[in-house]
Design a protein around this motif. Sequence first.
Motif, PDB file in Angstrom:
ATOM      1  N   ALA A  49     -11.126  -2.573   3.828  1.00 24.61           N
ATOM      2  CA  ALA A  49     -10.147  -3.986   4.568  1.00 24.61           C
ATOM      3  C   ALA A  49      -9.254  -3.448   5.710  1.00 24.61           C
ATOM      4  N   LEU A  50     -10.294  -1.952   6.231  1.00 19.68           N
ATOM      5  CA  LEU A  50      -9.834  -1.906   7.439  1.00 19.68           C
ATOM      6  C   LEU A  50     -11.184  -2.959   8.903  1.00 19.68           C
ATOM      7  N   ALA A  90       0.645  -0.797   0.075  1.00 22.33           N
ATOM      8  CA  ALA A  90      -0.224   0.485   0.370  1.00 22.33           C
ATOM      9  C   ALA A  90       0.717   1.310   0.433  1.00 22.33           C
ATOM     10  N   PRO A  91       1.683   1.566   0.008  1.00 21.88           N
ATOM     11  CA  PRO A  91       2.156   2.927   0.992  1.00 21.88           C
ATOM     12  C   PRO A  91       3.255   2.827  -0.485  1.00 21.88           C
ATOM     13  N   ARG A  92       3.722   2.248  -1.375  1.00 22.54           N
ATOM     14  CA  ARG A  92       4.670   2.022  -2.042  1.00 22.54           C
ATOM     15  C   ARG A  92       3.159   3.007  -3.626  1.00 22.54           C
ATOM     16  N   HIS A 103      -2.398  -7.897  14.500  1.00 23.75           N
ATOM     17  CA  HIS A 103      -2.594  -7.252  12.719  1.00 23.75           C
ATOM     18  C   HIS A 103      -1.972  -6.258  13.206  1.00 23.75           C
ATOM     19  N   ALA A 104      -1.483  -6.241  14.295  1.00 25.52           N
ATOM     20  CA  ALA A 104      -1.128  -4.404  14.142  1.00 25.52           C
ATOM     21  C   ALA A 104       0.401  -3.744  13.441  1.00 25.52           C
ATOM     22  N   ALA A 105       1.266  -4.690  12.675  1.00 24.06           N
ATOM     23  CA  ALA A 105       1.926  -4.204  11.886  1.00 24.06           C
ATOM     24  C   ALA A 105       1.669  -3.959  10.965  1.00 24.06           C
ATOM     25  N   ILE A 106       0.411  -4.978  10.185  1.00 27.84           N
ATOM     26  CA  ILE A 106      -0.552  -4.637   8.975  1.00 27.84           C
ATOM     27  C   ILE A 106      -1.285  -2.944   8.848  1.00 27.84           C
ATOM     28  N   ARG A 107      -2.283  -3.356  10.070  1.00 24.68           N
ATOM     29  CA  ARG A 107      -2.844  -1.974  10.708  1.00 24.68           C
ATOM     30  C   ARG A 107      -1.790  -0.868   9.834  1.00 24.68           C
ATOM     31  N   ASP A 108      -1.255  -1.057  10.783  1.00 25.78           N
ATOM     32  CA  ASP A 108       0.019   0.510  11.115  1.00 25.78           C
ATOM     33  C   ASP A 108       0.687   1.277   9.408  1.00 25.78           C
ATOM     34  N   LEU A 109       0.564  -0.181   8.359  1.00 32.55           N
ATOM     35  CA  LEU A 109       0.838   0.204   6.745  1.00 32.55           C
ATOM     36  C   LEU A 109      -0.072   0.229   6.460  1.00 32.55           C
TER      37      LEU A 109
END
Length: 409
Positions: free
Chosen positions: A91-92, A69-71, A100-106
């Motif tokens: 997706a949210l 997502a960031p890219r 899923h904290a890391a994925i959520r942060d991304l």
Amino acid sequence: MTDRPDNALPVEAYERAKELARSGAPAQRAELALQPETPPELLYYLADDDDPLVRRAVAFRTETPVQAAPRLARDLDTEVRVLLSRKLARALPHLTGAEHAAIRDLAHHALTMLAADQVVRVRAALAGALRDVASAPPGLIAGLARDVAREVAEPILRGCVNLADEELVSIIAAQPVPWVLEAIARRDHVSAPVAEAVAATGDPVATASLLANPGAALSDRAMSRLVEKPLSAMDMTKSTAKPLLPPSLLGKLARIVEDSIKGELAGQGFDRQERQEVVEVTQRRLDWARDYVKREPPDAKAARLKAEGKLDEASIWDALSWGDKPFVREALALRADLPAELVQRIIDTQSARAITALAWRAGLSMRCARLLQLKSGLPPPKLLNARHGVDYPMNEAEMRWQLGLFGVE
């Protein structure tokens, strides 16, 4: 590119897909990205593809890893960023839980980038997609609600459930521009503090929208002050009054109808029959408003009127005049034999042609279809008007095609 995981495609099929991702033609790579069986790691790889059509396909896919997502949020192609906005909003709700904290942060990081996008269309797509997502980050929602572009802020101000009352009151104080006030006044639920803040601005259109909103909460005392403001009788008929008016105020308005409006219309050159028709319609609208005291759920009310043989065009017209959107949705669903959620989806498209086709399916006149467009939030220049003053401007095949876009046979 990553090695094949244990639970992916069979070895030969996976190797063919991997080779296609590396050296296939752009159309083949785009088709590969859209195929349901394409593994997520290949979608991640294709997120860096040179062709924007391929990256659009990747941004569209729900299965594309959030790590991409960031890219994609920095992609030079506007359509990629628009599609990513909608994908992340879908997706949210599923990005919960500590694991899923890391994925959520991304995802939140990518959403923040999209909310700051210089292209209004990208921010508008994000706002429209996040409007109904209760798990959207409050700070992100607050930023979109304060956006200077109307097409970005208005969907959030009008419909986002994740916008706190304190934030709404602050926005009213900081941006008391007419379209902001009207959007807030037309929310499905307007708390007493927010309603008071809107009324205190004195904006006539926002105040009228507030009074006509069955979901707005105002005390009897505050309501009395609004009703007793120096409005002409004709102003009163245009703006109407809040459906939850106490009976005493409804009686006061009924006397205005009988005593003032007749005289006002007589002075405007209306003949006796025309005056009586206006009075009867206005009186009927007041009678409709009295029903709100019962606080009957909109789906139950629509079902009752259908059983009584009274779910006619006049009932929908009255509800549109009062701004009773939940009842209109349920009534259209029953008359068109469609799920209420699908009716709401059609209305939310803000497509004049789709909304007109919905009215046709519900057996309404083109005059009512035009009012439905207007009350759904379309500005007058974008309304689809009647042909020859009364006829639908599309033929039956065209309207069926419009409905077919939503899966209606």
